[in-house]
Design a protein around this motif. Structure first.
Motif, PDB file in Angstrom:
ATOM      1  N   ILE A  93      38.872  47.346  33.334  1.00  0.00           N
ATOM      2  CA  ILE A  93      37.831  46.724  34.167  1.00  0.00           C
ATOM      3  C   ILE A  93      36.465  47.074  33.588  1.00  0.00           C
ATOM      4  CG2 ILE A  93      36.812  46.614  36.461  1.00  0.00           C
ATOM      5  CD1 ILE A  93      39.506  47.288  37.667  1.00  0.00           C
ATOM      6  N   ASP A  94      35.691  46.029  33.350  1.00  0.00           N
ATOM      7  CA  ASP A  94      34.357  46.188  32.762  1.00  0.00           C
ATOM      8  C   ASP A  94      33.294  46.197  33.867  1.00  0.00           C
ATOM      9  OD1 ASP A  94      32.052  46.112  31.277  1.00  0.00           O
ATOM     10  OD2 ASP A  94      32.289  44.005  30.709  1.00  0.00           O
ATOM     11  N   ALA A  95      32.721  47.355  34.107  1.00  0.00           N
ATOM     12  CA  ALA A  95      31.717  47.480  35.179  1.00  0.00           C
ATOM     13  C   ALA A  95      30.477  46.637  34.890  1.00  0.00           C
ATOM     14  CB  ALA A  95      31.324  48.952  35.336  1.00  0.00           C
ATOM     15  N   CYS A  96      30.292  46.286  33.633  1.00  0.00           N
ATOM     16  CA  CYS A  96      29.122  45.502  33.222  1.00  0.00           C
ATOM     17  C   CYS A  96      29.195  44.071  33.757  1.00  0.00           C
ATOM     18  CB  CYS A  96      29.082  45.497  31.697  1.00  0.00           C
ATOM     19  SG  CYS A  96      27.478  45.198  31.019  1.00  0.00           S
ATOM     20  N   THR A  97      30.415  43.538  33.826  1.00  0.00           N
ATOM     21  CA  THR A  97      30.580  42.134  34.223  1.00  0.00           C
ATOM     22  C   THR A  97      31.350  41.979  35.532  1.00  0.00           C
ATOM     23  OG1 THR A  97      32.595  42.002  32.894  1.00  0.00           O
ATOM     24  CG2 THR A  97      30.523  41.313  31.846  1.00  0.00           C
ATOM     25  N   GLN A  98      31.898  43.063  36.037  1.00  0.00           N
ATOM     26  CA  GLN A  98      32.724  42.969  37.244  1.00  0.00           C
ATOM     27  C   GLN A  98      32.064  43.750  38.383  1.00  0.00           C
ATOM     28  OE1 GLN A  98      34.383  42.048  39.805  1.00  0.00           O
ATOM     29  NE2 GLN A  98      36.208  41.544  38.598  1.00  0.00           N
ATOM     30  N   PRO A  99      31.414  43.021  39.310  1.00  0.00           N
ATOM     31  CA  PRO A  99      30.786  43.716  40.435  1.00  0.00           C
ATOM     32  C   PRO A  99      31.788  44.170  41.498  1.00  0.00           C
ATOM     33  CG  PRO A  99      30.438  41.356  40.617  1.00  0.00           C
ATOM     34  CD  PRO A  99      31.156  41.583  39.318  1.00  0.00           C
ATOM     35  N   LEU A 100      33.018  43.635  41.426  1.00  0.00           N
ATOM     36  CA  LEU A 100      34.012  43.942  42.455  1.00  0.00           C
ATOM     37  C   LEU A 100      35.277  44.537  41.816  1.00  0.00           C
ATOM     38  CD1 LEU A 100      33.629  40.616  44.485  1.00  0.00           C
ATOM     39  CD2 LEU A 100      32.651  42.851  45.057  1.00  0.00           C
ATOM     40  N   PRO A 101      35.164  45.732  41.254  1.00  0.00           N
ATOM     41  CA  PRO A 101      36.331  46.318  40.574  1.00  0.00           C
ATOM     42  C   PRO A 101      37.517  46.530  41.490  1.00  0.00           C
ATOM     43  CG  PRO A 101      34.575  47.941  40.824  1.00  0.00           C
ATOM     44  CD  PRO A 101      33.994  46.616  41.207  1.00  0.00           C
ATOM     45  N   ASP A 102      37.262  46.861  42.760  1.00  0.00           N
ATOM     46  CA  ASP A 102      38.383  47.089  43.685  1.00  0.00           C
ATOM     47  C   ASP A 102      39.226  45.828  43.842  1.00  0.00           C
ATOM     48  OD1 ASP A 102      37.089  49.445  43.936  1.00  0.00           O
ATOM     49  OD2 ASP A 102      36.847  49.381  46.106  1.00  0.00           O
ATOM     50  N   GLU A 103      38.535  44.679  43.923  1.00  0.00           N
ATOM     51  CA  GLU A 103      39.281  43.430  44.121  1.00  0.00           C
ATOM     52  C   GLU A 103      40.090  43.072  42.888  1.00  0.00           C
ATOM     53  OE1 GLU A 103      37.159  40.205  45.842  1.00  0.00           O
ATOM     54  OE2 GLU A 103      36.366  41.448  47.472  1.00  0.00           O
ATOM     55  N   GLU A 104      39.483  43.276  41.702  1.00  0.00           N
ATOM     56  CA  GLU A 104      40.237  43.006  40.467  1.00  0.00           C
ATOM     57  C   GLU A 104      41.449  43.928  40.384  1.00  0.00           C
ATOM     58  OE1 GLU A 104      37.947  43.004  36.844  1.00  0.00           O
ATOM     59  OE2 GLU A 104      39.746  42.823  35.609  1.00  0.00           O
ATOM     60  N   ALA A 105      41.249  45.190  40.744  1.00  0.00           N
ATOM     61  CA  ALA A 105      42.348  46.153  40.693  1.00  0.00           C
ATOM     62  C   ALA A 105      43.450  45.775  41.682  1.00  0.00           C
ATOM     63  CB  ALA A 105      41.819  47.550  40.987  1.00  0.00           C
ATOM     64  N   LEU A 106      43.055  45.324  42.860  1.00  0.00           N
ATOM     65  CA  LEU A 106      44.049  44.964  43.874  1.00  0.00           C
ATOM     66  C   LEU A 106      44.875  43.762  43.432  1.00  0.00           C
ATOM     67  CD1 LEU A 106      45.035  45.875  46.622  1.00  0.00           C
ATOM     68  CD2 LEU A 106      43.372  44.335  47.677  1.00  0.00           C
ATOM     69  N   ASP A 107      44.199  42.743  42.882  1.00  0.00           N
ATOM     70  CA  ASP A 107      44.928  41.568  42.390  1.00  0.00           C
ATOM     71  C   ASP A 107      45.915  41.978  41.298  1.00  0.00           C
ATOM     72  OD1 ASP A 107      43.581  39.934  44.113  1.00  0.00           O
ATOM     73  OD2 ASP A 107      42.134  39.213  42.638  1.00  0.00           O
ATOM     74  N   TRP A 108      45.431  42.820  40.378  1.00  0.00           N
ATOM     75  CA  TRP A 108      46.293  43.288  39.282  1.00  0.00           C
ATOM     76  C   TRP A 108      47.469  44.093  39.840  1.00  0.00           C
ATOM     77  CZ3 TRP A 108      47.741  48.170  37.832  1.00  0.00           C
ATOM     78  CH2 TRP A 108      48.329  48.318  36.565  1.00  0.00           C
ATOM     79  N   ALA A 109      47.190  44.947  40.821  1.00  0.00           N
ATOM     80  CA  ALA A 109      48.227  45.828  41.361  1.00  0.00           C
ATOM     81  C   ALA A 109      49.340  45.023  42.041  1.00  0.00           C
ATOM     82  CB  ALA A 109      47.616  46.827  42.331  1.00  0.00           C
ATOM     83  N   LYS A 110      48.976  43.910  42.673  1.00  0.00           N
ATOM     84  CA  LYS A 110      50.011  43.087  43.315  1.00  0.00           C
ATOM     85  C   LYS A 110      50.989  42.563  42.270  1.00  0.00           C
ATOM     86  CE  LYS A 110      47.129  41.682  47.202  1.00  0.00           C
ATOM     87  NZ  LYS A 110      46.124  40.694  47.633  1.00  0.00           N
ATOM     88  N   GLU A 111      50.458  42.113  41.139  1.00  0.00           N
ATOM     89  CA  GLU A 111      51.315  41.637  40.042  1.00  0.00           C
ATOM     90  C   GLU A 111      52.128  42.796  39.465  1.00  0.00           C
ATOM     91  OE1 GLU A 111      50.961  38.690  37.674  1.00  0.00           O
ATOM     92  OE2 GLU A 111      50.115  37.493  39.318  1.00  0.00           O
ATOM     93  N   TRP A 112      51.453  43.930  39.304  1.00  0.00           N
ATOM     94  CA  TRP A 112      52.100  45.099  38.685  1.00  0.00           C
ATOM     95  C   TRP A 112      53.289  45.559  39.520  1.00  0.00           C
ATOM     96  CZ3 TRP A 112      52.263  50.422  40.072  1.00  0.00           C
ATOM     97  CH2 TRP A 112      52.714  51.266  39.064  1.00  0.00           C
TER      98      TRP A 112
END
Ligand SMILES: Cc1cc2nc3c(=O)[nH]c(=O)nc-3n(C[C@H](O)[C@H](O)[C@H](O)COP(=O)(O)O)c2cc1C
Length: 116
Positions: A93-112
């Motif tokens: 997760i790139d903090a520079c371009t991703q203001p919502l890291p928790d949401e990206e992580a959650l979406d990824w975690a569902k797939e994982w």
């Protein structure tokens, strides 16, 4: 989430299931202070983790270029070298371009989780 106060090398060694590691990068590509005791102990004692499956969420910032997400990459490489099996690709997760890291992580975690 892994912190030195919540998980120890013994916990990892005793675990017969799955570990999801979330690790940012501090300094110039260094591990955060809270995961370093775990990293150092595992690197020193080198337990056999071939019973373990794991995933990695790495937090970083692309503006650091060569050390982007190196903390997560470092812990990933350690677990792999101890025989653990990574499930899925590492999420970076790139903090520079991703203001919502928790949401990206959650979406990824569902797939994982579906890969387990
Ligand atoms: C002093 C400092 C050094 C950093 N060094 C790196 C780095 O070398 N590589 C990288 O990818 N990100 C680096 N970052 C970005 C952080 O990893 C990123 O902002 C992350 O989301 C921080 O999460 P945390 O506050 O939960 O540790 C750095 C951030 C700071 C403040």
């Amino acid at each position: 989430m892994v912190t030195d106060s919540l998980i120890t090398p013994q916990d990892v060694d005793a675990e017969r299931g799955v570990v999801l590691i979330c690790c940012s990068t501090h300094g110039e590509g260094e591990l955060p202070e809270n995961i370093r005791p775990l990293y150092d102990a595992l690197a020193r004692t080198r337990p056999d983790l071939s019973h373990l499956r794991y995933g990695v969420i790495a937090l970083g910032d692309q503006s650091y270029r060569e050390t982007f997400c190196r903390g997560g990459k470092t812990i990933d490489a350690l677990f792999a070298s101890l025989g653990a099996e990574r499930i899925g690709e590492r999420l970076e997760i790139d903090a520079c371009t991703q203001p919502l890291p928790d949401e990206e992580a959650l979406d990824w975690a569902k797939e994982w989780v579906s890969l387990l």
